[in-house]
Design a protein around this motif. Sequence first.
Motif, PDB file in Angstrom:
ATOM      1  N   GLY A   1       0.819  -1.205   0.000  1.00  0.00           N
ATOM      2  CA  GLY A   1       0.000   0.000   0.000  1.00  0.00           C
ATOM      3  C   GLY A   1       0.856   1.259   0.000  1.00  0.00           C
ATOM      4  N   GLU A   2       1.923   1.254   0.794  1.00  0.00           N
ATOM      5  CA  GLU A   2       2.824   2.403   0.834  1.00  0.00           C
ATOM      6  C   GLU A   2       3.517   2.584  -0.519  1.00  0.00           C
ATOM      7  OE1 GLU A   2       5.455   1.605   4.081  1.00  0.00           O
ATOM      8  OE2 GLU A   2       3.867   1.775   5.575  1.00  0.00           O
ATOM      9  N   SER A   3       3.956   1.509  -1.119  1.00  0.00           N
ATOM     10  CA  SER A   3       4.611   1.581  -2.426  1.00  0.00           C
ATOM     11  C   SER A   3       3.652   2.124  -3.476  1.00  0.00           C
ATOM     12  CB  SER A   3       5.119   0.203  -2.859  1.00  0.00           C
ATOM     13  OG  SER A   3       6.088  -0.263  -1.972  1.00  0.00           O
ATOM     14  N   TYR A   4       2.424   1.681  -3.423  1.00  0.00           N
ATOM     15  CA  TYR A   4       1.415   2.139  -4.376  1.00  0.00           C
ATOM     16  C   TYR A   4       1.172   3.637  -4.226  1.00  0.00           C
ATOM     17  CZ  TYR A   4      -2.919   2.512  -6.994  1.00  0.00           C
ATOM     18  OH  TYR A   4      -3.877   2.890  -7.901  1.00  0.00           O
ATOM     19  N   GLU A   5       1.039   4.086  -2.967  1.00  0.00           N
ATOM     20  CA  GLU A   5       0.790   5.502  -2.713  1.00  0.00           C
ATOM     21  C   GLU A   5       1.950   6.382  -3.182  1.00  0.00           C
ATOM     22  OE1 GLU A   5      -1.942   7.105  -1.678  1.00  0.00           O
ATOM     23  OE2 GLU A   5      -2.978   5.181  -1.712  1.00  0.00           O
ATOM     24  N   LYS A   6       3.180   5.892  -3.027  1.00  0.00           N
ATOM     25  CA  LYS A   6       4.333   6.651  -3.486  1.00  0.00           C
ATOM     26  C   LYS A   6       4.375   6.732  -5.014  1.00  0.00           C
ATOM     27  CE  LYS A   6       7.333   5.684   0.447  1.00  0.00           C
ATOM     28  NZ  LYS A   6       8.504   4.947   0.909  1.00  0.00           N
ATOM     29  N   ALA A   7       4.025   5.651  -5.661  1.00  0.00           N
ATOM     30  CA  ALA A   7       4.072   5.603  -7.120  1.00  0.00           C
ATOM     31  C   ALA A   7       2.911   6.357  -7.759  1.00  0.00           C
ATOM     32  CB  ALA A   7       4.073   4.147  -7.597  1.00  0.00           C
ATOM     33  N   PHE A   8       1.755   6.317  -7.097  1.00  0.00           N
ATOM     34  CA  PHE A   8       0.549   6.956  -7.641  1.00  0.00           C
ATOM     35  C   PHE A   8      -0.106   7.835  -6.589  1.00  0.00           C
ATOM     36  CE2 PHE A   8       1.079   2.759  -9.610  1.00  0.00           C
ATOM     37  CZ  PHE A   8       1.228   3.125 -10.946  1.00  0.00           C
ATOM     38  N   PRO A   9       0.495   9.005  -6.317  1.00  0.00           N
ATOM     39  CA  PRO A   9      -0.032   9.870  -5.233  1.00  0.00           C
ATOM     40  C   PRO A   9      -1.433  10.403  -5.500  1.00  0.00           C
ATOM     41  CG  PRO A   9       1.863  10.911  -6.344  1.00  0.00           C
ATOM     42  CD  PRO A   9       1.657   9.557  -6.969  1.00  0.00           C
TER      43      PRO A   9
END
Length: 77
Positions: free
Chosen positions: A69-77
């Motif tokens: 989830g953290e990786s996703y949020e960083k990649a797609f803010p």
Amino acid sequence: TRVTRSQVEYIFTRLSKKTGIRIHPHILRHTFATHGLDRGMNLAQIQYLLGHEDISTTGIYVHITESLGESYEKAFP
């Protein structure tokens, strides 16, 4: 009759060699647990379905899901 663990591993090994894709039954277990958590299953349900005796073993998947989830949020803010 039941399929044994060694039979499943044999099938996965053959498929892996044939396709060139790294696949193992344990990867499917991780995928199942991670997607289950992402879609609202609770740890007790996943613990039961995976056959874990200790909930802390199942709790490992929570950390995996949070990291994704953290990786996703960083990649797609």
